[in-house]
Design a protein around this motif. Structure first.
Motif, mmCIF file in Angstrom:
data_model
loop_
_atom_site.group_PDB
_atom_site.id
_atom_site.type_symbol
_atom_site.label_atom_id
_atom_site.label_comp_id
_atom_site.label_asym_id
_atom_site.label_seq_id
_atom_site.Cartn_x
_atom_site.Cartn_y
_atom_site.Cartn_z
ATOM 1 N N UNK A 1 14.680 -16.099 7.381
ATOM 2 C CA UNK A 1 15.118 -14.840 6.787
ATOM 3 C C UNK A 1 13.908 -13.941 6.549
ATOM 4 N N UNK A 2 14.048 -12.681 6.936
ATOM 5 C CA UNK A 2 13.004 -11.688 6.643
ATOM 6 C C UNK A 2 13.575 -10.603 5.739
ATOM 7 N N UNK A 3 12.978 -10.457 4.564
ATOM 8 C CA UNK A 3 13.319 -9.361 3.654
ATOM 9 C C UNK A 3 12.233 -8.298 3.835
ATOM 10 N N UNK A 4 12.441 -7.406 4.818
ATOM 11 C CA UNK A 4 11.363 -6.453 5.126
ATOM 12 C C UNK A 4 11.145 -5.470 3.983
ATOM 13 N N UNK A 5 12.210 -5.174 3.220
ATOM 14 C CA UNK A 5 12.050 -4.271 2.076
ATOM 15 C C UNK A 5 11.051 -4.826 1.075
ATOM 16 N N UNK A 6 11.038 -6.169 0.943
ATOM 17 C CA UNK A 6 10.092 -6.793 0.004
ATOM 18 C C UNK A 6 8.655 -6.490 0.433
ATOM 19 N N UNK A 7 8.409 -6.411 1.747
ATOM 20 C CA UNK A 7 7.047 -6.122 2.213
ATOM 21 C C UNK A 7 6.635 -4.706 1.798
ATOM 22 N N UNK A 8 7.564 -3.740 1.948
ATOM 23 C CA UNK A 8 7.246 -2.361 1.514
ATOM 24 C C UNK A 8 7.067 -2.312 -0.001
ATOM 25 N N UNK A 9 7.882 -3.088 -0.706
ATOM 26 C CA UNK A 9 7.734 -3.141 -2.168
ATOM 27 C C UNK A 9 6.384 -3.760 -2.551
ATOM 28 N N UNK A 10 5.952 -4.771 -1.788
ATOM 29 C CA UNK A 10 4.659 -5.408 -2.077
ATOM 30 C C UNK A 10 3.506 -4.434 -1.860
ATOM 31 N N UNK A 11 3.609 -3.631 -0.797
ATOM 32 C CA UNK A 11 2.557 -2.632 -0.559
ATOM 33 C C UNK A 11 2.544 -1.639 -1.728
ATOM 34 N N UNK A 12 3.744 -1.252 -2.170
ATOM 35 C CA UNK A 12 3.830 -0.305 -3.299
ATOM 36 C C UNK A 12 3.219 -0.911 -4.558
ATOM 37 N N UNK A 13 3.527 -2.173 -4.807
ATOM 38 C CA UNK A 13 2.989 -2.831 -6.009
ATOM 39 C C UNK A 13 1.466 -2.940 -5.924
ATOM 40 N N UNK A 14 0.988 -3.371 -4.750
ATOM 41 C CA UNK A 14 -0.464 -3.514 -4.569
ATOM 42 C C UNK A 14 -1.150 -2.164 -4.735
ATOM 43 N N UNK A 15 -0.523 -1.107 -4.207
ATOM 44 C CA UNK A 15 -1.117 0.236 -4.301
ATOM 45 C C UNK A 15 -1.135 0.699 -5.750
ATOM 46 N N UNK A 16 -0.031 0.469 -6.441
ATOM 47 C CA UNK A 16 0.015 0.950 -7.816
ATOM 48 C C UNK A 16 -1.008 0.212 -8.676
ATOM 49 N N UNK A 17 -1.196 -1.071 -8.396
ATOM 50 C CA UNK A 17 -2.197 -1.828 -9.161
ATOM 51 C C UNK A 17 -3.624 -1.426 -8.823
ATOM 52 N N UNK A 18 -3.828 -1.038 -7.556
ATOM 53 C CA UNK A 18 -5.187 -0.676 -7.127
ATOM 54 C C UNK A 18 -5.484 0.801 -7.389
ATOM 55 N N UNK A 19 -4.504 1.526 -7.928
ATOM 56 C CA UNK A 19 -4.715 2.953 -8.201
ATOM 57 C C UNK A 19 -4.769 3.778 -6.927
ATOM 58 N N UNK A 20 -4.092 3.290 -5.875
ATOM 59 C CA UNK A 20 -4.070 4.023 -4.599
ATOM 60 C C UNK A 20 -2.796 4.855 -4.567
ATOM 61 N N UNK A 21 -2.899 6.153 -4.246
ATOM 62 C CA UNK A 21 -1.663 6.941 -4.220
ATOM 63 C C UNK A 21 -1.189 7.156 -2.785
ATOM 64 N N UNK A 22 0.026 7.747 -2.662
ATOM 65 C CA UNK A 22 0.672 7.801 -1.347
ATOM 66 C C UNK A 22 -0.044 8.689 -0.337
ATOM 67 N N UNK A 23 -0.988 9.503 -0.802
ATOM 68 C CA UNK A 23 -1.710 10.358 0.148
ATOM 69 C C UNK A 23 -2.877 9.595 0.809
ATOM 70 N N UNK A 24 -3.245 8.450 0.237
ATOM 71 C CA UNK A 24 -4.396 7.698 0.766
ATOM 72 C C UNK A 24 -3.921 6.737 1.860
ATOM 73 N N UNK A 25 -3.590 7.311 3.012
ATOM 74 C CA UNK A 25 -2.894 6.540 4.039
ATOM 75 C C UNK A 25 -3.732 5.383 4.624
ATOM 76 N N UNK A 26 -5.026 5.610 4.830
ATOM 77 C CA UNK A 26 -5.859 4.541 5.405
ATOM 78 C C UNK A 26 -5.944 3.370 4.430
ATOM 79 N N UNK A 27 -6.068 3.698 3.166
ATOM 80 C CA UNK A 27 -6.160 2.658 2.137
ATOM 81 C C UNK A 27 -4.832 1.890 2.026
ATOM 82 N N UNK A 28 -3.724 2.617 2.144
ATOM 83 C CA UNK A 28 -2.407 1.969 2.105
ATOM 84 C C UNK A 28 -2.247 1.008 3.285
ATOM 85 N N UNK A 29 -2.678 1.454 4.459
ATOM 86 C CA UNK A 29 -2.570 0.603 5.655
ATOM 87 C C UNK A 29 -3.427 -0.643 5.488
ATOM 88 N N UNK A 30 -4.584 -0.467 4.875
ATOM 89 C CA UNK A 30 -5.469 -1.619 4.640
ATOM 90 C C UNK A 30 -4.789 -2.623 3.694
#
Ligand code: DC
Length: 228
Positions: A34-63
């Protein structure tokens, strides 16, 4: 290398269509991955929010997306336990605010690209049920069965309302409906992999169907196609 011959059932649709529960039930009944792909997007969001990365920092989000150290641990419950860098984040990623951030992060093409191989790596024998928004269109275009599961926005808001009430949260219906409509708009209007049925998808409207009826219908379609 991914085995292109592994059977895949792609289940796409908007939030609250019931596809999360149904996809997991189908995977469990079939004994498939089973793949819950939404969980992966949620994980990126959680990691970004914890790292203080906002949605405009696309390279950092991809990393962040490329480097997610995540494990989905099977549990007695239907939902797997999601472990990020050793921490159980199963609850944290289901937070409403993280859901909203996930849908913003999901608009970023670099993030979608960074998550492609990770999603495809879930395909393994005897088969995979993949739950998301672009499973049938972008991630597994050769899937043997593609389902696009919908329900009216009102019904989806009502289901979400009941879910939150049952968890003891104090909520009201109107903001939930507004949130669902706004998320539908963002998910279906984005330039990359928008939420839309694949041309060869079977569209199922679950508004008037029970979870079991939807599950049985999908299993039947999988049998008809020789996947099960
Ligand atoms: O299914 P979900 O609510 O857990 O998904 C969270 C967000 O991620 C949602 O707003 C849409 C986005 N998403 C996506 O763009 N593509 C996917 N394959 C899965 C989810």
């Amino acid at each position: 290398m991914r085995d292109e011959r592994v059977a895949v059932i792609a289940i796409d649709g908007p939030s609250g269509s019931g596809k999360g529960t149904i996809s997991q039930l189908v995977a469990r009944t079939a004994g498939w991955h089973f793949l819950d792909s939404g969980a992966l997007y949620r994980l990126v969001a959680l990691a970004a929010s914890r790292a203080g990365v906002d949605v405009t920092q696309t390279a950092e989000l991809a990393r962040l997306a490329s480097n997610l150290d995540v494990v989905f641990e099977p549990s007695k419950e239907l939902e797997a336990v999601v472990v990020l860098s050793g921490e159980n984040v199963s609850r944290a990623i289901r937070d409403e605010a993280i859901g909203v951030l996930a849908s913003r992060v999901a608009v970023v093409p670099e993030v979608r690209e960074a998550l492609l191989d990770r999603q495809r790596a879930f395909a393994g024998a005897p088969g995979l049920v993949a739950d998301g928004r672009d499973m049938g269109t972008a991630v597994f275009p050769a899937a043997g069965l593609k389902i696009f599961l919908t329900a009216s926005a009102e019904e989806r808001a009502a289901r979400r309302y009941k879910q939150l009430k049952d968890k003891g949260e104090s909520v009201s219906l109107a903001p939930l409906l507004a949130d669902i409509l706004a998320r539908d708009e963002r998910d279906s209007q984005r330039a990359v992999s928008p939420l839309k049925p694949a041309e060869d998808a079977l569209v199922l409207d679950s508004t008037e169907m029970t979870i079991d009826e939807v599950q049985q219908r999908i299993l039947e379609e999988a049998r008809v196609r020789g996947l099960l």
